[in-house]
Design a protein around this motif. Structure first.
Motif, PDB file in Angstrom:
ATOM      1  N   LEU A 164       0.804  -1.223   0.000  1.00  0.00           N
ATOM      2  CA  LEU A 164       0.000   0.000   0.000  1.00  0.00           C
ATOM      3  C   LEU A 164       0.840   1.278   0.000  1.00  0.00           C
ATOM      4  CD1 LEU A 164      -2.774  -1.086   2.503  1.00  0.00           C
ATOM      5  CD2 LEU A 164      -2.910  -0.959   0.005  1.00  0.00           C
ATOM      6  N   TYR A 165       2.141   1.160  -0.205  1.00  0.00           N
ATOM      7  CA  TYR A 165       3.028   2.334  -0.206  1.00  0.00           C
ATOM      8  C   TYR A 165       2.712   3.229  -1.400  1.00  0.00           C
ATOM      9  CZ  TYR A 165       7.188   5.159  -0.845  1.00  0.00           C
ATOM     10  OH  TYR A 165       8.037   6.202  -1.029  1.00  0.00           O
ATOM     11  N   ARG A 166       2.636   4.519  -1.151  1.00  0.00           N
ATOM     12  CA  ARG A 166       2.443   5.523  -2.205  1.00  0.00           C
ATOM     13  C   ARG A 166       3.665   6.421  -2.253  1.00  0.00           C
ATOM     14  NH1 ARG A 166      -0.913   2.963  -4.856  1.00  0.00           N
ATOM     15  NH2 ARG A 166      -2.929   2.626  -3.922  1.00  0.00           N
TER      16      ARG A 166
ATOM     17  N   LEU B 108      14.137  -4.565  -4.468  1.00  0.00           N
ATOM     18  CA  LEU B 108      14.271  -5.017  -3.084  1.00  0.00           C
ATOM     19  C   LEU B 108      12.907  -5.052  -2.392  1.00  0.00           C
ATOM     20  CD1 LEU B 108      16.183  -5.927  -0.870  1.00  0.00           C
ATOM     21  CD2 LEU B 108      16.432  -3.543  -0.223  1.00  0.00           C
ATOM     22  N   ALA B 109      12.056  -4.071  -2.678  1.00  0.00           N
ATOM     23  CA  ALA B 109      10.701  -4.074  -2.108  1.00  0.00           C
ATOM     24  C   ALA B 109       9.914  -5.270  -2.635  1.00  0.00           C
ATOM     25  CB  ALA B 109       9.985  -2.769  -2.453  1.00  0.00           C
ATOM     26  N   TRP B 110      10.051  -5.558  -3.925  1.00  0.00           N
ATOM     27  CA  TRP B 110       9.379  -6.718  -4.493  1.00  0.00           C
ATOM     28  C   TRP B 110       9.884  -8.001  -3.835  1.00  0.00           C
ATOM     29  CZ3 TRP B 110      11.436 -10.835  -7.271  1.00  0.00           C
ATOM     30  CH2 TRP B 110      10.488 -11.676  -7.866  1.00  0.00           C
TER      31      TRP B 110
ATOM     32  N   THR C  77       7.784   1.671  10.643  1.00  0.00           N
ATOM     33  CA  THR C  77       8.422   2.952  10.977  1.00  0.00           C
ATOM     34  C   THR C  77       8.907   3.677   9.731  1.00  0.00           C
ATOM     35  OG1 THR C  77      10.515   1.822  11.416  1.00  0.00           O
ATOM     36  CG2 THR C  77       9.110   2.301  13.303  1.00  0.00           C
ATOM     37  N   SER C  78       9.201   2.952   8.677  1.00  0.00           N
ATOM     38  CA  SER C  78       9.579   3.603   7.425  1.00  0.00           C
ATOM     39  C   SER C  78       8.357   3.884   6.560  1.00  0.00           C
ATOM     40  CB  SER C  78      10.564   2.738   6.651  1.00  0.00           C
ATOM     41  OG  SER C  78       9.939   1.573   6.189  1.00  0.00           O
ATOM     42  N   ARG C  79       7.160   3.526   7.052  1.00  0.00           N
ATOM     43  CA  ARG C  79       5.886   3.707   6.362  1.00  0.00           C
ATOM     44  C   ARG C  79       5.877   3.033   4.995  1.00  0.00           C
ATOM     45  NH1 ARG C  79       5.649   9.691   6.470  1.00  0.00           N
ATOM     46  NH2 ARG C  79       7.237   9.798   8.053  1.00  0.00           N
TER      47      ARG C  79
END
Length: 90
Positions: free
Chosen positions: A22-24, A37-39, A76-78
């Motif tokens: 859900l990161y925008r 890396l997120a994937w 914490t890094s949202r």
């Protein structure tokens, strides 16, 4: 008792995956290595949570703690993986 730890670990992993998905960006730059890396984080956490849900293995306190810490770092890094990688220069 390991069922309680398994549920805690499963909830933490699913929450971290949801936060990452859900990161925008909101104007942040797109970096290919960070998006890969997120994937990879989503794949590993999602696969781990599926494995945990399907195969009730013995989950201990440290496994649950590891999942909780990883979820805490993501929250914490949202969901911003670049913020996880950034080092503070003083």
């Amino acid at each position: 008792m390991h069922i309680t730890f398994a549920l805690i670990a499963l909830a933490a992993q699913l929450a971290a995956v949801a936060c990452l998905l859900l990161y925008r960006r909101n104007g942040a730059r797109h970096r290919h290595h960070v998006s890969w890396l997120a994937w990879l984080l989503v794949v590993v956490l999602g696969g781990s949570s599926i494995e945990l849900a399907l195969h009730a293995k013995h989950v201990g306190l440290f496994d649950a703690g590891k999942s909780m810490l990883l979820a805490l770092f993501v929250f914490t890094s949202r969901g911003n993986v670049a913020r996880l990688l950034r080092s503070e220069s003083r």
